[in-house]
Design an enzyme around this catalytic site. Structure first.
Site, PDB file in Angstrom:
ATOM      1  N   ARG A 103      60.978  33.561 -30.918  1.00  0.00           N
ATOM      2  CA  ARG A 103      59.648  32.979 -31.124  1.00  0.00           C
ATOM      3  C   ARG A 103      59.201  32.243 -29.874  1.00  0.00           C
ATOM      4  O   ARG A 103      59.936  31.434 -29.311  1.00  0.00           O
ATOM      5  CB  ARG A 103      59.689  32.015 -32.319  1.00  0.00           C
ATOM      6  CG  ARG A 103      58.474  31.110 -32.477  1.00  0.00           C
ATOM      7  CD  ARG A 103      57.265  31.870 -32.996  1.00  0.00           C
ATOM      8  NE  ARG A 103      56.071  31.060 -32.975  1.00  0.00           N
ATOM      9  CZ  ARG A 103      55.579  30.397 -34.009  1.00  0.00           C
ATOM     10  NH1 ARG A 103      56.199  30.426 -35.166  1.00  0.00           N
ATOM     11  NH2 ARG A 103      54.471  29.702 -33.900  1.00  0.00           N
ATOM     12  N   ARG A 112      53.560  36.633 -32.865  1.00  0.00           N
ATOM     13  CA  ARG A 112      54.903  36.078 -32.839  1.00  0.00           C
ATOM     14  C   ARG A 112      55.899  36.989 -33.551  1.00  0.00           C
ATOM     15  O   ARG A 112      55.557  37.660 -34.512  1.00  0.00           O
ATOM     16  CB  ARG A 112      54.954  34.682 -33.434  1.00  0.00           C
ATOM     17  CG  ARG A 112      54.203  34.507 -34.721  1.00  0.00           C
ATOM     18  CD  ARG A 112      53.766  33.036 -34.835  1.00  0.00           C
ATOM     19  NE  ARG A 112      52.944  32.770 -35.981  1.00  0.00           N
ATOM     20  CZ  ARG A 112      51.618  32.798 -35.995  1.00  0.00           C
ATOM     21  NH1 ARG A 112      50.951  33.133 -34.930  1.00  0.00           N
ATOM     22  NH2 ARG A 112      50.948  32.494 -37.071  1.00  0.00           N
ATOM     23  N   ASP A 115      57.612  33.759 -37.831  1.00  0.00           N
ATOM     24  CA  ASP A 115      57.016  32.484 -38.208  1.00  0.00           C
ATOM     25  C   ASP A 115      57.666  32.085 -39.527  1.00  0.00           C
ATOM     26  O   ASP A 115      57.587  32.826 -40.506  1.00  0.00           O
ATOM     27  CB  ASP A 115      55.505  32.672 -38.374  1.00  0.00           C
ATOM     28  CG  ASP A 115      54.750  31.365 -38.459  1.00  0.00           C
ATOM     29  OD1 ASP A 115      55.290  30.323 -38.054  1.00  0.00           O
ATOM     30  OD2 ASP A 115      53.599  31.397 -38.932  1.00  0.00           O
ATOM     31  N   ASP A 117      57.394  29.081 -41.942  1.00  0.00           N
ATOM     32  CA  ASP A 117      56.675  27.848 -42.275  1.00  0.00           C
ATOM     33  C   ASP A 117      57.241  27.232 -43.543  1.00  0.00           C
ATOM     34  O   ASP A 117      57.383  27.907 -44.565  1.00  0.00           O
ATOM     35  CB  ASP A 117      55.187  28.126 -42.497  1.00  0.00           C
ATOM     36  CG  ASP A 117      54.437  28.365 -41.205  1.00  0.00           C
ATOM     37  OD1 ASP A 117      54.922  27.931 -40.143  1.00  0.00           O
ATOM     38  OD2 ASP A 117      53.367  28.987 -41.255  1.00  0.00           O
TER      39      ASP A 117
END
Length: 184
Positions: A103, A112, A115, A117
């Site tokens: 990343r 990317r 990810d 989150d």
């Protein structure tokens, strides 16, 4: 305490014990081998001590949101887990998993490889420069709400309510379930 058991006790009062809390992650990839990147994120979260993966959603394909217009499409999914870990530790682990998959954080909302989150941790509300819970955009993003509602229709976003109800209130155009792809 909400237990119907008259002999129930609050685990917070037990020395050294921490209650299990739900942690929800949204995972996405739009560079490289997107499906392998998602699988790697799931494996990385499963390998995290004191994190139990309870469910993973189907894989969805979506247009990139907020980045350059020529950004490749994302593969997205949601993981629901239970944990005793603190939000900061969960965030650090998520970032380490992203880093392991190359990343790069040069452009906000840019393409990317991975990810990861952290969306919610129990009913925690955190507002720190590098950690905000619930995730500040989750309540408006179909690529988070749809897969989350698929595996946890009773899920709640503190301050925003039920994920299924939120999903009914946002634009879901372009959130396409990929039945031909799966992650274990």
């Amino acid at each position: 305490m909400s237990s119907p058991n008259p002999h129930a006790f609050d685990t917070d009062t037990l020395s050294g014990m921490k209650p299990l809390r739900k942690a929800v992650y949204a995972i996405g990839s739009n560079l490289g081998d997107r499906l392998s990147n998602l699988q790697g994120a799931v494996d990385g979260i499963r390998d995290t001590p004191d994190v139990i993966v309870v469910d993973i959603s189907s894989v969805y394909e979506t247009k990139a949101v907020g980045g350059p217009e020529d950004s490749p499409d994302f593969l997205n999914m949601v993981i629901v887990a239970e944990t005793t870990l603190e939000p900061r530790t969960l965030l650090e682990r998520a970032m380490a998993i992203e880093d392991a998959y190359g990343r790069v954080r040069e452009e906000r909302h840019g393409p990317r490889t991975l990810d990861v989150d952290l969306i919610v941790v129990g009913d925690a509300v955190v507002n720190e420069p590098d950690l905000t819970l619930p995730h500040p955009f989750a309540h408006d993003r179909g690529f988070v709400l749809v897969p989350w509602a698929e595996v946890d229709s009773r899920g709640e976003i503190p301050g925003w309510g039920n994920v299924l109800e939120r999903a009914r209130q946002v634009d879901l155009a372009g959130v396409v379930r990929r039945n031909d792809l799966s992650v274990e």
